[in-house]
Design a protein around this motif. Structure first.
Motif, PDB file in Angstrom:
ATOM      1  N   TRP A  18     -29.079   8.708   1.350  1.00 47.04           N
ATOM      2  CA  TRP A  18     -28.924   9.851   1.412  1.00 47.04           C
ATOM      3  C   TRP A  18     -28.395  11.558   1.913  1.00 47.04           C
ATOM      4  N   ARG A  19     -28.542  10.830   3.179  1.00 47.21           N
ATOM      5  CA  ARG A  19     -28.254  11.889   3.094  1.00 47.21           C
ATOM      6  C   ARG A  19     -26.065  11.996   3.150  1.00 47.21           C
ATOM      7  N   ALA A  81     -36.118   6.437  -7.342  1.00 47.59           N
ATOM      8  CA  ALA A  81     -35.530   8.027  -6.748  1.00 47.59           C
ATOM      9  C   ALA A  81     -35.293   8.516  -5.240  1.00 47.59           C
ATOM     10  N   LEU A  82     -34.980   8.800  -4.329  1.00 46.38           N
ATOM     11  CA  LEU A  82     -35.452   9.722  -3.241  1.00 46.38           C
ATOM     12  C   LEU A  82     -34.189  11.156  -3.564  1.00 46.38           C
ATOM     13  N   TYR A  83     -35.523  11.981  -3.387  1.00 50.56           N
ATOM     14  CA  TYR A  83     -35.065  12.967  -2.941  1.00 50.56           C
ATOM     15  C   TYR A  83     -35.511  14.496  -1.913  1.00 50.56           C
ATOM     16  N   LEU A  95     -30.939   9.568  -4.318  1.00 50.36           N
ATOM     17  CA  LEU A  95     -30.452   8.167  -4.058  1.00 50.36           C
ATOM     18  C   LEU A  95     -31.519   7.119  -5.008  1.00 50.36           C
ATOM     19  N   LEU A  96     -31.333   6.665  -6.020  1.00 53.45           N
ATOM     20  CA  LEU A  96     -31.429   6.155  -7.046  1.00 53.45           C
ATOM     21  C   LEU A  96     -31.505   4.435  -6.490  1.00 53.45           C
ATOM     22  N   GLU A  97     -32.869   3.875  -6.197  1.00 51.89           N
ATOM     23  CA  GLU A  97     -32.832   2.150  -6.262  1.00 51.89           C
ATOM     24  C   GLU A  97     -33.069   1.523  -7.554  1.00 51.89           C
ATOM     25  N   CYS A 222     -40.268  10.329  -2.766  1.00 56.87           N
ATOM     26  CA  CYS A 222     -40.241   8.584  -3.455  1.00 56.87           C
ATOM     27  C   CYS A 222     -40.913   9.275  -4.832  1.00 56.87           C
ATOM     28  N   ALA A 223     -39.927   8.913  -6.429  1.00 57.13           N
ATOM     29  CA  ALA A 223     -40.341   9.563  -7.467  1.00 57.13           C
ATOM     30  C   ALA A 223     -40.731   7.859  -7.975  1.00 57.13           C
ATOM     31  N   PRO A 224     -40.787   7.241  -9.109  1.00 57.01           N
ATOM     32  CA  PRO A 224     -42.395   8.082  -9.653  1.00 57.01           C
ATOM     33  C   PRO A 224     -43.410   7.954  -8.937  1.00 57.01           C
TER      34      PRO A 224
END
Length: 243
Positions: A18-19, A81-83, A95-97, A222-224
């Motif tokens: 992500w960074r 997603a990580l944000y 960052l999408l997984e 982390c979402a959702p």
């Protein structure tokens, strides 16, 4: 030692990935977008309606906007997603997984547009759009908006997208994307609408609190919020920036 961020996103050091998105660029130009080489989609799904007029405080439109803001509508079996929730929405890196037939792909997107306006004097619209970054499976933009038609009270979830598979995919990934990618993409749109409607209906009935992103490590979430690990996640093939 494995961090909580690693646990949420399998074997990948998702925080580091992500960074690194900060240095990535959008991987396409709007000038390239045209049929038939690009998919251009508009998906509209009804949500619980309100009385005509401005959005009702705490009503369906406001509830849906909160869920869309936090990326809670995304089906965790397909995309997570990580944000950083403290970062401004406009310009936010995510960052999408993407989970795809036993493979987990980690791809970056950036929020490049936030919509907060009244259109045609009647439609109250809020939402945002992200564009794909270098290394993403696809190229393009997806916009998620919540619309209230104030003359009728109708509330809609609208997804608009232009996309194509990234031409830099390796042969195996490209073949898999050609065979299954479009089908998964359309399923993703349907599942997003279904989840959003169910969450809004439940919140209006007071049956459950609205979900919210859960912390992973440091300042990231982390979402959702109902995304969890599965028994065989560690056995999946993990690929960062497959394109």
């Amino acid at each position: 030692m494995t961090s909580l961020g690693d646990w949420v996103f399998g074997r990948v050091d998702a925080t580091r990935v992500w960074r690194d998105l900060a240095d990535a660029r959008v991987n396409y130009s709007v000038d390239e977008v045209s049929r038939p080489s690009w998919n251009i989609d508009v998906h509209r799904a009804p949500l619980p309606a309100e009385r005509p007029g401005p959005p009702v405080p705490g009503g369906p439109w406001e509830q849906a906007c909160r869920l869309v803001r936090d990326y809670e509508f995304s089906p965790p079996e397909l995309v997570r997603a990580l944000y950083d929730p403290a970062a401004p929405l406009l310009g936010r890196d995510m960052l999408l997984e993407a989970r795809f037939h036993g493979m987990h792909f980690y791809c970056g997107v950036r929020v490049t547009e936030v919509v907060d306006e009244t259109r045609d004097g009647t439609d109250r619209v809020w939402g945002w759009a992200y564009e794909t970054l270098e290394g993403h499976l696809e190229r393009g933009q997806v916009a998620y908006t919540v619309v209230k038609r104030q003359d009728t009270g109708e509330v809609l979830f609208v997804v608009t997208c232009h996309s194509q598979g990234a031409p830099t995919l390796d042969r195996i990934t490209f073949l898999g994307w050609r065979l299954f990618g479009r089908r998964v993409q359309l399923r993703f749109y349907r599942r997003c609408a279904d989840r959003l409607r169910l969450f809004v209906e439940a919140a209006l009935r007071g049956e459950r609190p609205l979900p919210g992103p859960r912390a992973t490590t440091g300042r990231l979430v982390c979402a959702p919020s109902d995304a969890g690990t599965r028994r065989f996640d560690a056995l999946a093939i993990h690929r960062v920036a497959p394109a």
